[in-house]
Design a protein around this motif. Structure first.
Motif, PDB file in Angstrom:
ATOM      1  N   LYS A  54      43.733 -71.466  52.618  1.00 39.70           N
ATOM      2  CA  LYS A  54      43.629 -70.125  53.208  1.00 39.70           C
ATOM      3  C   LYS A  54      44.245 -70.103  54.609  1.00 39.70           C
ATOM      4  O   LYS A  54      44.950 -69.160  54.973  1.00 39.70           O
ATOM      5  CB  LYS A  54      42.170 -69.680  53.265  1.00 39.70           C
ATOM      6  CG  LYS A  54      41.616 -69.230  51.937  1.00 39.70           C
ATOM      7  CD  LYS A  54      40.142 -68.923  51.986  1.00 39.70           C
ATOM      8  CE  LYS A  54      39.816 -67.752  52.854  1.00 39.70           C
ATOM      9  NZ  LYS A  54      38.391 -67.358  52.803  1.00 39.70           N
ATOM     10  N   GLU A  56      46.582 -72.091  55.736  1.00 35.88           N
ATOM     11  CA  GLU A  56      48.034 -72.223  55.603  1.00 35.88           C
ATOM     12  C   GLU A  56      48.673 -70.890  55.227  1.00 35.88           C
ATOM     13  O   GLU A  56      49.726 -70.530  55.766  1.00 35.88           O
ATOM     14  CB  GLU A  56      48.375 -73.302  54.581  1.00 35.88           C
ATOM     15  CG  GLU A  56      48.107 -74.701  55.092  1.00 35.88           C
ATOM     16  CD  GLU A  56      48.294 -75.779  54.036  1.00 35.88           C
ATOM     17  OE1 GLU A  56      48.885 -75.505  52.965  1.00 35.88           O
ATOM     18  OE2 GLU A  56      47.837 -76.909  54.279  1.00 35.88           O
ATOM     19  N   ARG A  57      48.032 -70.140  54.312  1.00 41.70           N
ATOM     20  CA  ARG A  57      48.558 -68.823  53.932  1.00 41.70           C
ATOM     21  C   ARG A  57      48.553 -67.866  55.128  1.00 41.70           C
ATOM     22  O   ARG A  57      49.531 -67.157  55.380  1.00 41.70           O
ATOM     23  CB  ARG A  57      47.758 -68.235  52.770  1.00 41.70           C
ATOM     24  CG  ARG A  57      48.109 -68.834  51.421  1.00 41.70           C
ATOM     25  CD  ARG A  57      47.546 -68.028  50.261  1.00 41.70           C
ATOM     26  NE  ARG A  57      46.104 -67.817  50.319  1.00 41.70           N
ATOM     27  CZ  ARG A  57      45.198 -68.672  49.863  1.00 41.70           C
ATOM     28  NH1 ARG A  57      45.567 -69.813  49.325  1.00 41.70           N
ATOM     29  NH2 ARG A  57      43.912 -68.398  49.947  1.00 41.70           N
ATOM     30  N   LEU A  58      47.448 -67.849  55.871  1.00 40.48           N
ATOM     31  CA  LEU A  58      47.354 -66.991  57.053  1.00 40.48           C
ATOM     32  C   LEU A  58      48.418 -67.362  58.078  1.00 40.48           C
ATOM     33  O   LEU A  58      49.096 -66.487  58.625  1.00 40.48           O
ATOM     34  CB  LEU A  58      45.962 -67.095  57.684  1.00 40.48           C
ATOM     35  CG  LEU A  58      45.780 -66.379  59.025  1.00 40.48           C
ATOM     36  CD1 LEU A  58      45.953 -64.868  58.858  1.00 40.48           C
ATOM     37  CD2 LEU A  58      44.423 -66.703  59.626  1.00 40.48           C
ATOM     38  N   THR A  60      51.240 -68.844  57.577  1.00 37.88           N
ATOM     39  CA  THR A  60      52.554 -68.459  57.057  1.00 37.88           C
ATOM     40  C   THR A  60      52.791 -66.970  57.261  1.00 37.88           C
ATOM     41  O   THR A  60      53.866 -66.549  57.699  1.00 37.88           O
ATOM     42  CB  THR A  60      52.677 -68.831  55.559  1.00 37.88           C
ATOM     43  OG1 THR A  60      52.549 -70.257  55.436  1.00 37.88           O
ATOM     44  CG2 THR A  60      54.004 -68.394  54.978  1.00 37.88           C
ATOM     45  N   GLU A  61      51.763 -66.160  56.957  1.00 35.74           N
ATOM     46  CA  GLU A  61      51.876 -64.706  57.149  1.00 35.74           C
ATOM     47  C   GLU A  61      52.145 -64.356  58.608  1.00 35.74           C
ATOM     48  O   GLU A  61      52.852 -63.389  58.897  1.00 35.74           O
ATOM     49  CB  GLU A  61      50.601 -64.008  56.683  1.00 35.74           C
ATOM     50  CG  GLU A  61      50.413 -63.983  55.192  1.00 35.74           C
ATOM     51  CD  GLU A  61      49.062 -63.419  54.777  1.00 35.74           C
ATOM     52  OE1 GLU A  61      48.383 -62.776  55.609  1.00 35.74           O
ATOM     53  OE2 GLU A  61      48.683 -63.635  53.613  1.00 35.74           O
ATOM     54  N   LEU A  62      51.568 -65.124  59.521  1.00 31.42           N
ATOM     55  CA  LEU A  62      51.744 -64.863  60.955  1.00 31.42           C
ATOM     56  C   LEU A  62      52.977 -65.556  61.533  1.00 31.42           C
ATOM     57  O   LEU A  62      53.258 -65.429  62.718  1.00 31.42           O
ATOM     58  CB  LEU A  62      50.497 -65.316  61.724  1.00 31.42           C
ATOM     59  CG  LEU A  62      49.205 -64.558  61.411  1.00 31.42           C
ATOM     60  CD1 LEU A  62      48.024 -65.211  62.124  1.00 31.42           C
ATOM     61  CD2 LEU A  62      49.333 -63.091  61.809  1.00 31.42           C
ATOM     62  N   GLY A  63      53.693 -66.313  60.701  1.00 28.50           N
ATOM     63  CA  GLY A  63      54.884 -67.025  61.173  1.00 28.50           C
ATOM     64  C   GLY A  63      54.555 -68.229  62.035  1.00 28.50           C
ATOM     65  O   GLY A  63      55.337 -68.616  62.898  1.00 28.50           O
TER      66      GLY A  63
END
Length: 117
Positions: A54, A56-58, A60-63
């Motif tokens: 979770k 890592e996904r967050l 990635t979404e935030l760059g």
């Protein structure tokens, strides 16, 4: 909150989860005589892996990229703890205490991250 602080705190949280994964894997390997405890450690490991995913996904979404250096530091800390625990005659008790302390630290870290964001 300044973006650089959020980035660093998320990287710290990710490294903390990676440390927890290593600690739990190491503990689980040595609990063959404690099946109920082993099952709980395995369950916690699954929860920890999910939390790491979770994050890592967050990120990635935030760059935001993870920090290989922080992740490695967490893994090395877990290795050191496992090595020290193997030397103790009461490894299961000491492992339980260390896990409890780590969990309290993890909860406090996430509460601070939530409050600051």
């Amino acid at each position: 909150m300044e973006t650089k602080y959020l980035e660093n705190w998320l990287r710290d949280a990710h490294a903390m989860e990676k440390q927890a994964e290593e600690m739990l894997k190491s503990q689980a390997k040595r609990l063959e005589h404690y099946p109920a405890l082993r099952a709980r450690i395995d369950q916690h490991l699954e929860e920890t892996t999910h939390q790491s995913d979770k994050l890592e996904r967050l990120m990635t979404e935030l760059g935001i990229d993870t920090s290989a250096l922080k992740d490695m530091g967490g893994k090395l800390s877990a290795f050191g703890q496992a090595l020290g625990g193997m030397m103790a005659g009461d490894e299961v008790v000491k492992g339980g205490i260390a896990s409890y302390a780590f969990e309290c630290f993890e909860i406090a870290s996430y509460k601070a991250l939530i409050a600051a964001s």
